[in-house]
Design a protein around this motif. Structure first.
Motif, short mmCIF file in Angstrom:
data_model
loop_
_atom_site.label_atom_id
_atom_site.label_comp_id
_atom_site.label_asym_id
_atom_site.label_seq_id
_atom_site.Cartn_x
_atom_site.Cartn_y
_atom_site.Cartn_z
N GLN A 31 -9.34 9.37 3.71
CA GLN A 31 -9.94 8.33 3.45
C GLN A 31 -10.44 7.56 4.63
OE1 GLN A 31 -11.41 7.52 0.15
NE2 GLN A 31 -12.26 5.93 1.38
N MET A 32 -9.40 7.36 5.56
CA MET A 32 -9.37 6.69 6.92
C MET A 32 -10.60 7.28 7.67
SD MET A 32 -6.47 6.03 9.60
CE MET A 32 -5.39 5.66 8.46
N VAL A 33 -10.88 8.73 7.55
CA VAL A 33 -12.07 9.41 8.32
C VAL A 33 -13.28 8.85 7.61
CG1 VAL A 33 -13.05 11.25 8.98
CG2 VAL A 33 -10.51 11.17 9.03
N ARG A 34 -13.27 8.75 6.38
CA ARG A 34 -14.22 8.52 5.63
C ARG A 34 -14.97 7.25 5.72
NH1 ARG A 34 -11.24 10.44 0.89
NH2 ARG A 34 -11.65 12.56 0.36
N ASP A 35 -13.84 6.32 5.99
CA ASP A 35 -14.10 4.74 6.30
C ASP A 35 -14.87 4.55 7.69
OD1 ASP A 35 -13.32 4.08 3.66
OD2 ASP A 35 -11.29 3.46 4.14
N ARG A 36 -14.04 4.91 8.66
CA ARG A 36 -14.18 4.70 9.83
C ARG A 36 -15.59 5.63 10.38
NH1 ARG A 36 -13.79 0.72 11.87
NH2 ARG A 36 -13.67 1.38 13.96
N ARG A 37 -15.87 6.76 9.80
CA ARG A 37 -17.02 7.46 10.16
C ARG A 37 -18.02 7.59 9.16
NH1 ARG A 37 -17.24 7.88 15.14
NH2 ARG A 37 -18.45 9.91 15.04
N GLU A 38 -18.01 6.36 8.40
CA GLU A 38 -19.26 6.42 7.40
C GLU A 38 -20.56 6.62 7.71
OE1 GLU A 38 -20.41 3.76 3.68
OE2 GLU A 38 -19.06 2.82 5.13
N GLY A 39 -21.39 7.40 7.12
CA GLY A 39 -22.83 7.75 7.64
C GLY A 39 -22.79 8.71 8.99
N LYS A 40 -21.77 9.03 9.38
CA LYS A 40 -21.71 9.93 10.52
C LYS A 40 -21.49 11.26 10.42
CE LYS A 40 -20.80 5.93 13.72
NZ LYS A 40 -20.26 5.40 14.96
N LEU A 41 -20.64 11.58 9.43
CA LEU A 41 -20.18 13.05 9.12
C LEU A 41 -21.28 13.72 8.73
CD1 LEU A 41 -16.65 12.21 7.18
CD2 LEU A 41 -17.07 12.66 9.82
N SER A 42 -21.29 15.02 9.58
CA SER A 42 -22.68 15.66 9.13
C SER A 42 -22.40 17.15 8.47
CB SER A 42 -23.42 16.12 10.47
OG SER A 42 -22.39 17.08 11.24
N GLN A 43 -21.09 17.32 7.84
CA GLN A 43 -20.54 18.50 7.29
C GLN A 43 -19.85 18.25 6.03
OE1 GLN A 43 -21.63 21.73 8.18
NE2 GLN A 43 -22.79 20.76 9.65
N PRO A 44 -19.71 19.15 5.17
CA PRO A 44 -18.93 18.93 3.77
C PRO A 44 -17.41 18.65 4.11
CG PRO A 44 -20.54 20.56 3.57
CD PRO A 44 -20.50 20.43 4.98
N GLU A 45 -16.89 17.83 3.35
CA GLU A 45 -15.50 17.42 3.44
C GLU A 45 -14.64 18.78 3.67
OE1 GLU A 45 -14.02 14.60 0.89
OE2 GLU A 45 -15.23 12.95 1.92
N ASN A 46 -14.96 19.60 2.77
CA ASN A 46 -14.26 21.05 2.51
C ASN A 46 -14.34 21.92 3.89
OD1 ASN A 46 -13.82 20.59 0.11
ND2 ASN A 46 -15.43 21.97 -0.77
N ASP A 47 -15.30 21.34 4.77
CA ASP A 47 -15.18 21.92 6.04
C ASP A 47 -14.31 21.19 7.04
OD1 ASP A 47 -17.04 24.34 5.01
OD2 ASP A 47 -18.38 22.98 5.52
N LEU A 48 -14.58 19.90 6.96
CA LEU A 48 -13.80 18.95 7.81
C LEU A 48 -12.27 18.76 7.70
CD1 LEU A 48 -16.75 16.23 8.16
CD2 LEU A 48 -16.29 18.13 9.80
N PHE A 49 -11.92 18.81 6.50
CA PHE A 49 -10.67 18.23 6.15
C PHE A 49 -9.75 19.41 5.94
CE2 PHE A 49 -12.47 14.42 4.46
CZ PHE A 49 -12.87 13.63 5.88
N THR A 50 -9.86 20.59 6.39
CA THR A 50 -9.07 21.82 6.44
C THR A 50 -7.92 21.83 7.29
OG1 THR A 50 -10.06 23.04 8.05
CG2 THR A 50 -11.07 23.02 5.78
N GLY A 51 -7.88 20.88 8.34
CA GLY A 51 -6.86 20.92 9.24
C GLY A 51 -7.18 21.83 10.57
N SER A 52 -8.26 22.41 10.60
CA SER A 52 -8.81 22.74 11.77
C SER A 52 -9.05 21.94 12.55
CB SER A 52 -10.16 23.60 11.36
OG SER A 52 -10.43 24.62 12.39
#
Length: 303
Positions: A196-217
């Motif tokens: 949620q912190m990433v969503r809030d601070r990078r709102e409108g900037k994330l270019s990939q689905p959350e399932n790809d970004l929030f895996t711990g990779s």
């Protein structure tokens, strides 16, 4: 014609001109720099320092104290650690930025991963080197199980508790699936808070689905830019000079003293690091284990 106009006219005089130009020239843009370096954790010692709100609170306050600065820059080099301390530092920076109306720019050096990336989220803009390690938006708990070892040695361990779950995840007892399930539920809560912190601070900037970004990779800085995790590539000096002008000056803010110093914690309470002369000896084993954990954290990212 006013007094100031008359004084400014002196700039055209051959002898007084240079002095007048200096007096009436615009001040050089100033950016305060705060270093956030190392493993993040609430426990620290003279020989095994860690990054916490207590350790950086004074530097942060000093960095934002001068309202004339153009910005505060964060030099981040951290593989992560405590999610609580990471969030406390990040929130303190955002609060100071809002209170003083000073923008924040985050610059990731070798690594800004896990809690280190959470620190970078304090920046209004995030930058990194193309080869920096960025991401690791996840939660991990690691430990050891020693039950077979003490069984082999013939040691009998006795544990007495009030509360059936008080000794859960004891490394000297057999692993209980219910304990593991409970731990995973806690991890899921912490992970959701991080996301949620990433969503809030990078709102409108994330270019990939959350399932790809929030895996711990984790990724290089170049890849992180394409994912929207950072805003650009480059070094602090070049980017800030491009934003505020070639005459921009960077000033490192560092208020702490030496190895044994009297300082204040995050609540403003003073303490003396040398108050217990035996503390260094009694904590040698603990410091050694902490050093191994620190080394393991950095090693995860090839450092």
């Amino acid at each position: 014609m006013g007094i100031k106009d008359n004084l400014r006219g002196l700039r055209d005089q051959p002898l007084i001109g240079p002095l007048a130009k200096k007096l009436f020239s615009e001040p050089e843009p100033l950016v305060h720099v705060v270093r956030l370096n190392g493993v993040i954790g609430g426990q620290s010692s003279p020989f095994n320092p860690s990054l916490s709100l207590t350790s950086v609170a004074a530097d942060l306050e000093a960095a934002f104290a001068d309202k004339s600065v153009k910005a505060v820059a964060l030099a981040i080099n951290s593989p992560g650690g405590s999610p609580v301390q990471s969030a406390l530092i990040m929130k303190r920076i955002r609060a100071l930025s809002a209170e003083k109306e000073i923008p924040v720019f985050a610059f990731i050096e070798d690594v800004g991963a896990s809690g280190g990336y959470m620190l970078a989220l304090a920046g209004d803009e995030i930058y990194a080197d193309e080869n920096s390690v960025v991401g690791s938006i996840g939660v991990v708990s690691a430990g050891f199980g020693f039950k077979q070892l003490i069984d082999r040695v013939g040691v009998e361990r006795r544990v007495y508790t009030a509360g059936e779950s008080k000794a859960m995840l004891d490394p000297f007892q057999a692993e209980d699936p219910k304990d593991v399930e409970h731990l995973k539920s806690l991890q899921a809560e912490v992970h959701e808070s991080f996301k949620q912190m990433v969503r809030d601070r990078r709102e409108g900037k994330l270019s990939q689905p959350e399932n790809d970004l929030f895996t711990g990779s984790f990724w290089t800085g170049a890849k992180a830019q394409t994912l929207g995790l950072i805003d650009g590539l480059g070094d602090m000096r070049a980017i800030l000079k491009d934003k505020f002008g070639e005459k921009t000056k960077l000033k490192l803010v560092h208020t702490s003293g030496g190895l044994f110093r009297r300082n204040k914690n995050a609540a403003g309470v003073s303490h003396d690091a040398s108050s217990s002369p035996l503390s260094l000896d009694t904590n040698l084993v603990e410091n050694g284990l902490s050093a191994l954990e620190t080394r393991a954290l950095w090693s995860r990212f090839g450092l």
